[in-house]
Structure formats: C-alpha cells, structure tokens
Write a protein that holds these residues in place. Structure first.
Motif, PDB file in Angstrom:
ATOM      1  N   MET A   1     -52.325  28.349 -24.688  1.00 58.54           N
ATOM      2  CA  MET A   1     -52.811  27.900 -25.977  1.00 58.54           C
ATOM      3  C   MET A   1     -51.665  27.280 -26.759  1.00 58.54           C
ATOM      4  SD  MET A   1     -55.481  29.701 -28.277  1.00 58.54           S
ATOM      5  CE  MET A   1     -56.230  28.703 -29.491  1.00 58.54           C
ATOM      6  N   LEU A   2     -52.003  26.292 -27.569  1.00 60.62           N
ATOM      7  CA  LEU A   2     -51.001  25.559 -28.326  1.00 60.62           C
ATOM      8  C   LEU A   2     -50.425  26.432 -29.432  1.00 60.62           C
ATOM      9  CD1 LEU A   2     -49.629  22.838 -28.677  1.00 60.62           C
ATOM     10  CD2 LEU A   2     -51.457  22.200 -30.226  1.00 60.62           C
ATOM     11  N   ASP A   3     -49.130  26.466 -29.485  1.00 63.10           N
ATOM     12  CA  ASP A   3     -48.438  27.286 -30.470  1.00 63.10           C
ATOM     13  C   ASP A   3     -48.323  26.503 -31.773  1.00 63.10           C
ATOM     14  OD1 ASP A   3     -47.053  29.363 -31.578  1.00 63.10           O
ATOM     15  OD2 ASP A   3     -45.147  28.834 -30.634  1.00 63.10           O
ATOM     16  N   ILE A   4     -48.806  27.072 -32.871  1.00 65.98           N
ATOM     17  CA  ILE A   4     -48.798  26.391 -34.160  1.00 65.98           C
ATOM     18  C   ILE A   4     -47.380  26.205 -34.679  1.00 65.98           C
ATOM     19  CG2 ILE A   4     -49.055  28.425 -35.613  1.00 65.98           C
ATOM     20  CD1 ILE A   4     -50.946  25.194 -36.158  1.00 65.98           C
ATOM     21  N   ASN A   5     -46.456  27.088 -34.278  1.00 65.77           N
ATOM     22  CA  ASN A   5     -45.064  26.954 -34.703  1.00 65.77           C
ATOM     23  C   ASN A   5     -44.434  25.675 -34.172  1.00 65.77           C
ATOM     24  OD1 ASN A   5     -45.050  29.355 -36.157  1.00 65.77           O
ATOM     25  ND2 ASN A   5     -44.488  30.547 -34.351  1.00 65.77           N
ATOM     26  N   LEU A   6     -44.803  25.294 -32.961  1.00 63.23           N
ATOM     27  CA  LEU A   6     -44.266  24.059 -32.391  1.00 63.23           C
ATOM     28  C   LEU A   6     -44.746  22.848 -33.172  1.00 63.23           C
ATOM     29  CD1 LEU A   6     -42.518  22.881 -30.162  1.00 63.23           C
ATOM     30  CD2 LEU A   6     -44.565  22.688 -28.789  1.00 63.23           C
ATOM     31  N   LEU A   7     -45.991  22.873 -33.605  1.00 62.16           N
ATOM     32  CA  LEU A   7     -46.502  21.768 -34.426  1.00 62.16           C
ATOM     33  C   LEU A   7     -45.741  21.675 -35.742  1.00 62.16           C
ATOM     34  CD1 LEU A   7     -50.356  22.051 -33.919  1.00 62.16           C
ATOM     35  CD2 LEU A   7     -48.805  20.365 -32.969  1.00 62.16           C
ATOM     36  N   PHE A   8     -45.442  22.810 -36.343  1.00 62.52           N
ATOM     37  CA  PHE A   8     -44.666  22.797 -37.580  1.00 62.52           C
ATOM     38  C   PHE A   8     -43.247  22.289 -37.337  1.00 62.52           C
ATOM     39  CE2 PHE A   8     -47.653  26.167 -39.322  1.00 62.52           C
ATOM     40  CZ  PHE A   8     -48.301  25.264 -40.161  1.00 62.52           C
ATOM     41  N   LYS A   9     -42.644  22.662 -36.206  1.00 61.16           N
ATOM     42  CA  LYS A   9     -41.304  22.178 -35.883  1.00 61.16           C
ATOM     43  C   LYS A   9     -41.294  20.660 -35.730  1.00 61.16           C
ATOM     44  CE  LYS A   9     -39.588  26.274 -33.481  1.00 61.16           C
ATOM     45  NZ  LYS A   9     -39.165  26.802 -32.168  1.00 61.16           N
ATOM     46  N   ILE A  10     -42.310  20.126 -35.062  1.00 54.08           N
ATOM     47  CA  ILE A  10     -42.403  18.680 -34.879  1.00 54.08           C
ATOM     48  C   ILE A  10     -42.606  17.989 -36.229  1.00 54.08           C
ATOM     49  CG2 ILE A  10     -43.827  16.838 -33.897  1.00 54.08           C
ATOM     50  CD1 ILE A  10     -44.247  18.662 -31.459  1.00 54.08           C
ATOM     51  N   ALA A  11     -43.441  18.566 -37.072  1.00 55.95           N
ATOM     52  CA  ALA A  11     -43.691  17.973 -38.385  1.00 55.95           C
ATOM     53  C   ALA A  11     -42.439  17.994 -39.261  1.00 55.95           C
ATOM     54  CB  ALA A  11     -44.832  18.710 -39.083  1.00 55.95           C
ATOM     55  N   VAL A  12     -41.736  19.112 -39.285  1.00 54.33           N
ATOM     56  CA  VAL A  12     -40.517  19.215 -40.096  1.00 54.33           C
ATOM     57  C   VAL A  12     -39.443  18.265 -39.576  1.00 54.33           C
ATOM     58  CG1 VAL A  12     -38.619  20.763 -40.696  1.00 54.33           C
ATOM     59  CG2 VAL A  12     -40.974  21.543 -40.901  1.00 54.33           C
ATOM     60  N   THR A  13     -39.306  18.175 -38.266  1.00 51.58           N
ATOM     61  CA  THR A  13     -38.337  17.250 -37.686  1.00 51.58           C
ATOM     62  C   THR A  13     -38.660  15.818 -38.061  1.00 51.58           C
ATOM     63  OG1 THR A  13     -38.070  18.767 -35.816  1.00 51.58           O
ATOM     64  CG2 THR A  13     -37.230  16.543 -35.539  1.00 51.58           C
ATOM     65  N   ILE A  43     -35.553  14.144 -29.560  1.00 45.63           N
ATOM     66  CA  ILE A  43     -35.748  15.563 -29.862  1.00 45.63           C
ATOM     67  C   ILE A  43     -37.229  15.928 -29.794  1.00 45.63           C
ATOM     68  CG2 ILE A  43     -35.600  17.279 -31.710  1.00 45.63           C
ATOM     69  CD1 ILE A  43     -32.973  15.880 -32.547  1.00 45.63           C
ATOM     70  N   ILE A  44     -38.079  15.095 -30.389  1.00 44.04           N
ATOM     71  CA  ILE A  44     -39.519  15.379 -30.383  1.00 44.04           C
ATOM     72  C   ILE A  44     -40.089  15.265 -28.971  1.00 44.04           C
ATOM     73  CG2 ILE A  44     -41.754  14.556 -31.221  1.00 44.04           C
ATOM     74  CD1 ILE A  44     -40.329  13.933 -33.887  1.00 44.04           C
ATOM     75  N   MET A  45     -39.613  14.302 -28.197  1.00 46.85           N
ATOM     76  CA  MET A  45     -40.092  14.172 -26.819  1.00 46.85           C
ATOM     77  C   MET A  45     -39.703  15.390 -25.986  1.00 46.85           C
ATOM     78  SD  MET A  45     -41.965  11.585 -26.517  1.00 46.85           S
ATOM     79  CE  MET A  45     -42.109  11.513 -24.773  1.00 46.85           C
ATOM     80  N   LEU A  46     -38.528  15.959 -26.229  1.00 46.39           N
ATOM     81  CA  LEU A  46     -38.140  17.176 -25.511  1.00 46.39           C
ATOM     82  C   LEU A  46     -39.057  18.335 -25.858  1.00 46.39           C
ATOM     83  CD1 LEU A  46     -34.255  16.982 -25.691  1.00 46.39           C
ATOM     84  CD2 LEU A  46     -35.696  16.693 -23.684  1.00 46.39           C
ATOM     85  N   MET A  47     -39.483  18.405 -27.126  1.00 46.14           N
ATOM     86  CA  MET A  47     -40.439  19.443 -27.504  1.00 46.14           C
ATOM     87  C   MET A  47     -41.778  19.238 -26.798  1.00 46.14           C
ATOM     88  SD  MET A  47     -39.917  19.764 -31.577  1.00 46.14           S
ATOM     89  CE  MET A  47     -38.338  20.047 -32.323  1.00 46.14           C
ATOM     90  N   VAL A  48     -42.211  18.000 -26.695  1.00 46.08           N
ATOM     91  CA  VAL A  48     -43.502  17.708 -26.065  1.00 46.08           C
ATOM     92  C   VAL A  48     -43.428  17.918 -24.555  1.00 46.08           C
ATOM     93  CG1 VAL A  48     -45.164  15.842 -25.636  1.00 46.08           C
ATOM     94  CG2 VAL A  48     -44.217  16.160 -27.918  1.00 46.08           C
TER      95      VAL A  48
END
Length: 65
Positions: A1-13, A43-48
């Motif tokens: 399941m998609l982690d909401i924290n990762l979405l927030f990290k991407i948005a803040v970045t 950085i965002i691509m590494l998260m994805v």
C-alpha cells in the motif's frame, strides 16, 4: 500500500525546489536554478524508483506458486 509519508516527502521536496528556483532566478543565477531543478528531479525520481521496486516485488510474490 502507498505510504502517505512518501507523498508528503515528495510534495515538500517539490515546494522547496520551487522556492529555491524562484530565489535563484530573481538573484540572476539562472544556471544554479537549472542545476537545482535537475537535482530535485533526480531526488524525486529516486523516491519513485523505490516505489516501483516495491511494486515489482509485490507482483513477483503474487504470481509465484
């Protein structure tokens, strides 16, 4: 399941990169702004990529017998 924290990290970045980009462009340092944008994209691509790796692992375990 998609982690909401990762979405927030991407948005803040993304927001931080936009702010840094605007500051650098108004101070006349367009070259550094471009480098900052490229670094942010990496950085965002590494998260994805970690998400994609988790997806492939889940699909692989789902279809193994």
């Amino acid at each position: 399941m998609l982690d909401i924290n990762l979405l927030f990290k991407i948005a803040v970045t993304s927001i931080l990169i936009i702010i840094i980009d605007k500051i650098l462009k108004t101070s006349g340092k367009e070259e550094l702004a471009v480098i900052t944008n490229l670094a942010g994209i990496v950085i965002i691509m590494l998260m994805v990529i970690t998400l994609i790796e988790k997806l492939f692992t889940a699909v692989r375990t789902m279809f193994q017998f």
